[in-house]
Design an enzyme around this catalytic site. Structure first.
Site, mmCIF file in Angstrom:
data_model
loop_
_atom_site.group_PDB
_atom_site.id
_atom_site.type_symbol
_atom_site.label_atom_id
_atom_site.label_comp_id
_atom_site.label_asym_id
_atom_site.label_seq_id
_atom_site.Cartn_x
_atom_site.Cartn_y
_atom_site.Cartn_z
ATOM 1 C CE1 TYR A 140 -3.765 -2.581 5.427
ATOM 2 C CE2 TYR A 140 -3.192 -0.324 4.796
ATOM 3 C CZ TYR A 140 -3.545 -1.616 4.456
ATOM 4 O OH TYR A 140 -3.690 -1.950 3.124
ATOM 5 C CB SER A 181 -0.893 0.001 1.247
ATOM 6 O OG SER A 181 -1.497 1.255 1.455
#
Length: 202
Positions: free
Chosen positions: A151, A138
């Site tokens: 995350y 990501s």
């Protein structure tokens, strides 16, 4: 005629993983669909693809990670591609530090980083030269973004794990990472590394 290439896509019963599985099946791969839960959805998806199968396994569990790879090879005879897509997140504003628990850290890192490591190690043992591992990461791994701090940290770790694995197992097994663009960022995904070298922009 050569046998179809075989790909495992972790976390592929829905979302990005499902899209990857569909694309690989369209390209002629025999796909092994995987999820930790969502068994019905995983089985339905696998039933759509020629020769595909479904394996329920939680990649964060060491035994499950090994079983996933072993089952794929037992059923299909080979493994050419592993796509580490499985991941978990719990949206928490970055400024809300007290909302993050130790359990959040353990679960997110356990799936997103340790799970990727465990399946990759199992896969390398059975892969032939020319095989490939792709980690789905990501932009939150390189920028102060992401659904939560744990995350984003997990994706930063995954980026570096990709580089280290690429150096460790390349050139026999190529290891790359792709960060899919967010809904407001239409840029093309960019691999984080290619056998330990910076990947070219595309």
């Amino acid at each position: 005629m050569s046998a179809p290439r075989v790909a495992i896509v972790t976390g592929s019963s829905s979302g990005i993983g499902e899209g990857i599985a569909r694309g690989l099946a369209a390209d002629g791969f025999t796909v092994v669909v995987n999820s930790a839960t969502s068994v019905d959805a995983g089985e339905r998806l696998a039933a759509e693809f020629p020769g595909a199968s479904y394996v329920q396994a939680d990649v964060a569990d060491p035994a499950d990670a090994v079983r996933l790879v072993e089952t794929a090879v037992q059923r299909h005879g080979r493994l050419d591609l592993l796509v580490n897509n499985a991941g978990v997140a719990r949206p928490v504003p970055h400024a809300d530090l007290e909302a993050i628990t130790a359990d959040d850290w353990h679960r997110i890192l356990g799936v997103n980083v340790v799970g990727t490591w465990q399946v990759s190690v199992a896969a390398v043992k059975v892969m032939e030269p020319g095989s490939q591992i792709i980690n789905i990461t990501s932009v939150g791994g390189s920028r102060p973004l992401g659904s939560s701090i744990p995350y984003a940290v997990s994706k930063a770790a995954l980026d570096h794990l990709t580089r280290l694995l690429a150096k460790a197992v390349g050139p026999d097994v190529r290891v790359n990472a792709i960060a899919p663009p967010g809904p407001s960022k239409p840029a093309s995904p960019r691999p984080a590394s290619l056998n330990g070298r910076p990947a070219p922009r595309r």
